[in-house]
Design a protein around this motif. Sequence first.
Motif, PDB file in Angstrom:
ATOM      1  N   ALA A  29       0.831  -1.199   0.000  1.00 15.47           N
ATOM      2  CA  ALA A  29       0.000   0.000   0.000  1.00 15.47           C
ATOM      3  C   ALA A  29       0.869   1.253   0.000  1.00 15.47           C
ATOM      4  O   ALA A  29       0.563   2.250  -0.665  1.00 15.47           O
ATOM      5  N   ALA A  30       1.971   1.199   0.741  1.00 16.13           N
ATOM      6  CA  ALA A  30       2.867   2.350   0.832  1.00 16.13           C
ATOM      7  C   ALA A  30       3.575   2.624  -0.499  1.00 16.13           C
ATOM      8  O   ALA A  30       3.561   3.754  -1.007  1.00 16.13           O
ATOM      9  N   ILE A  31       4.185   1.601  -1.084  1.00 20.94           N
ATOM     10  CA  ILE A  31       4.945   1.802  -2.321  1.00 20.94           C
ATOM     11  C   ILE A  31       4.023   2.138  -3.488  1.00 20.94           C
ATOM     12  O   ILE A  31       4.461   2.704  -4.505  1.00 20.94           O
ATOM     13  N   SER A  32       2.739   1.834  -3.353  1.00 19.67           N
ATOM     14  CA  SER A  32       1.782   2.181  -4.416  1.00 19.67           C
ATOM     15  C   SER A  32       1.773   3.683  -4.679  1.00 19.67           C
ATOM     16  O   SER A  32       1.471   4.130  -5.786  1.00 19.67           O
ATOM     17  N   ARG A  33       2.122   4.474  -3.669  1.00 19.51           N
ATOM     18  CA  ARG A  33       2.099   5.926  -3.830  1.00 19.51           C
ATOM     19  C   ARG A  33       3.290   6.418  -4.658  1.00 19.51           C
ATOM     20  O   ARG A  33       3.199   7.464  -5.306  1.00 19.51           O
ATOM     21  N   LEU A  34       4.387   5.669  -4.630  1.00 20.69           N
ATOM     22  CA  LEU A  34       5.491   5.998  -5.540  1.00 20.69           C
ATOM     23  C   LEU A  34       5.111   5.619  -6.967  1.00 20.69           C
ATOM     24  O   LEU A  34       5.347   6.389  -7.908  1.00 20.69           O
ATOM     25  N   TYR A  35       4.507   4.417  -7.132  1.00 19.49           N
ATOM     26  CA  TYR A  35       4.052   4.009  -8.462  1.00 19.49           C
ATOM     27  C   TYR A  35       3.041   5.019  -9.028  1.00 19.49           C
ATOM     28  O   TYR A  35       3.029   5.282 -10.226  1.00 19.49           O
ATOM     29  N   GLY A  36       2.232   5.550  -8.142  1.00 14.25           N
ATOM     30  CA  GLY A  36       1.232   6.523  -8.579  1.00 14.25           C
ATOM     31  C   GLY A  36       1.804   7.891  -8.864  1.00 14.25           C
ATOM     32  O   GLY A  36       1.114   8.759  -9.419  1.00 14.25           O
ATOM     33  N   GLY A  37       3.060   8.119  -8.462  1.00 11.69           N
ATOM     34  CA  GLY A  37       3.729   9.376  -8.756  1.00 11.69           C
ATOM     35  C   GLY A  37       3.366  10.512  -7.830  1.00 11.69           C
ATOM     36  O   GLY A  37       3.569  11.682  -8.172  1.00 11.69           O
ATOM     37  N   ILE A  38       2.885  10.199  -6.644  1.00 11.19           N
ATOM     38  CA  ILE A  38       2.436  11.282  -5.766  1.00 11.19           C
ATOM     39  C   ILE A  38       3.240  11.373  -4.462  1.00 11.19           C
ATOM     40  O   ILE A  38       3.004  12.258  -3.650  1.00 11.19           O
ATOM     41  N   HIS A  39       4.226  10.465  -4.278  1.00  9.44           N
ATOM     42  CA  HIS A  39       5.077  10.528  -3.088  1.00  9.44           C
ATOM     43  C   HIS A  39       6.521  10.207  -3.432  1.00  9.44           C
ATOM     44  O   HIS A  39       6.800   9.388  -4.311  1.00  9.44           O
ATOM     45  N   PHE A  40       7.423  10.856  -2.690  1.00  8.48           N
ATOM     46  CA  PHE A  40       8.833  10.504  -2.727  1.00  8.48           C
ATOM     47  C   PHE A  40       9.050   9.297  -1.808  1.00  8.48           C
ATOM     48  O   PHE A  40       8.243   9.015  -0.918  1.00  8.48           O
ATOM     49  N   ARG A  41      10.167   8.609  -1.988  1.00  9.14           N
ATOM     50  CA  ARG A  41      10.434   7.413  -1.191  1.00  9.14           C
ATOM     51  C   ARG A  41      10.559   7.729   0.302  1.00  9.14           C
ATOM     52  O   ARG A  41      10.108   6.956   1.147  1.00  9.14           O
ATOM     53  N   ASP A  42      11.174   8.851   0.649  1.00  4.48           N
ATOM     54  CA  ASP A  42      11.332   9.176   2.067  1.00  4.48           C
ATOM     55  C   ASP A  42       9.990   9.338   2.770  1.00  4.48           C
ATOM     56  O   ASP A  42       9.826   8.919   3.919  1.00  4.48           O
ATOM     57  N   GLY A  43       9.021   9.963   2.106  1.00  2.00           N
ATOM     58  CA  GLY A  43       7.696  10.119   2.704  1.00  2.00           C
ATOM     59  C   GLY A  43       7.048   8.783   2.977  1.00  2.00           C
ATOM     60  O   GLY A  43       6.306   8.610   3.953  1.00  2.00           O
ATOM     61  N   ILE A  44       7.349   7.801   2.117  1.00  2.00           N
ATOM     62  CA  ILE A  44       6.821   6.442   2.271  1.00  2.00           C
ATOM     63  C   ILE A  44       7.538   5.713   3.405  1.00  2.00           C
ATOM     64  O   ILE A  44       6.899   5.146   4.304  1.00  2.00           O
ATOM     65  N   TYR A  45       8.858   5.730   3.361  1.00  2.00           N
ATOM     66  CA  TYR A  45       9.659   4.993   4.337  1.00  2.00           C
ATOM     67  C   TYR A  45       9.416   5.501   5.760  1.00  2.00           C
ATOM     68  O   TYR A  45       9.149   4.712   6.681  1.00  2.00           O
ATOM     69  N   PHE A  46       9.508   6.811   5.941  1.00  3.28           N
ATOM     70  CA  PHE A  46       9.322   7.342   7.287  1.00  3.28           C
ATOM     71  C   PHE A  46       7.845   7.295   7.715  1.00  3.28           C
ATOM     72  O   PHE A  46       7.558   7.235   8.908  1.00  3.28           O
TER      73      PHE A  46
END
Length: 451
Positions: free
Chosen positions: A415-432
């Motif tokens: 669910a978290a990495i889906s936001r990178l695939y969607g182009g709306i989050h950077f990896r740091d926002g996901i990881y933290f």
Amino acid sequence: MHFKLIIKKLNISTILIVLLFIVISSCQKDPEFKTPQTAEQQPLTVATKWFEQFYALTKACPGFTPPVAARAFGYAGVALYESVVPGIPTHQSLGTKLNGLPQMPKPILGQNYYWPACANAAMAHIARNLYANMPNAQLEGVNQLEKQMVETFSSFADIETLNRSKVFGQSVGEAIFAWSVIDGGHEGYNKNFPANYTAPTGPGKWVPTAPSFQRALQPYWGLNREFVSGIINRSQTLAPLTYSTSKTSPFYSQALEVYTVTSTLNKDQEIIAHFWSDDPGIGGTPPGHSINIASQILTKENASLALAAETYCKVSIAVADAFISCWKSKYEFNLLRPITYIREVIDPTWTPILTTPPFPEYSSGHSVQSSATAQVLSDLFGYRYSFIDRTHEMRNDIIGTPRTYASFYDYAEEAAISRLYGGIHFRDGIYFGLKQGRIIGEAVGALPFKR
């Protein structure tokens, strides 16, 4: 003379028959309902039916954005738990143990209660008040569900017990709603885009994004009262990377990753991006998805009403506090979105496959709430619990084919990495965000549910 003797004998016989009937009748007791005395002996039906209703209301009611929806689930979960916890001998009320929650109503000592009826009354009251802007069709659905549940109860408890249970359940619903109105988020569905908010400006700061360029959504949500005392400050994350447009900077590198990944998505990555999007009004919001997963696990386990109440309460508190914590971070740092950076620095024609939501990037709400939910469910059902998520199998606007996960954290990470695939989050926002959510989930797990 002979005739009178016959009549006398008949009268005596009749009297004896009547007396015999009275004696037999007096020995027959009124029908007794063998009502189970604990919620552990009751099925979960009333709980799952009501949370299905809340999920549907979240999609149908205007203004139920992710933070607003998470708040509603939070109070619904606490109301369910408090309405049945007197029927769970091993557990105790959360009154005075959650932030600002007073002592809860107590059942009358020595009286029987039918716990599904208590839950039904509490849920109906909470639904009508938390979703007070529901359209008439949805209000009719709430009324109908309450009525249908009551009709099923008549086979399991007498009318006095059912009436007593309804009064108790409604008193719990009233107490929880009264607690909710002073948390800072009351009727948030009417206040998603406050006109009095002015976003800070400067390099790297969030600005409204294409295509709608909406104002900032719920910029004050991070100031709301949390459920778990002190958890919002304890779960705040590190500051994001230092903003820079230099091609040798870490910030440029993480933006370039978003650009590169979204430009080369495979089919499964596209499916994942849409599966977890859960847009308000369509997919029931991210916290609604978490509730739906909890419902599926409880049904799979054929859980008792007691376990269902504890599970919904913990998951609901987790997602509610996740959105308060995440929103505090978002508006503390006010970091711009990938679409803003990439179009200004890398490629002015770039467009992600998902529409960027109208609030700052850091941290990721999907990551925080999914991780908080995963932690709670792992505590309850195990860290290697595999399951199938069927949340979107009836949708035809996306590929909603059920997805299989080896654990709850397996789903949270997807669910978290889906936001990178969607182009709306950077990896740091996901990881933290994942780390932030885990802290919240652990805090919910540490609450004193058990005596």
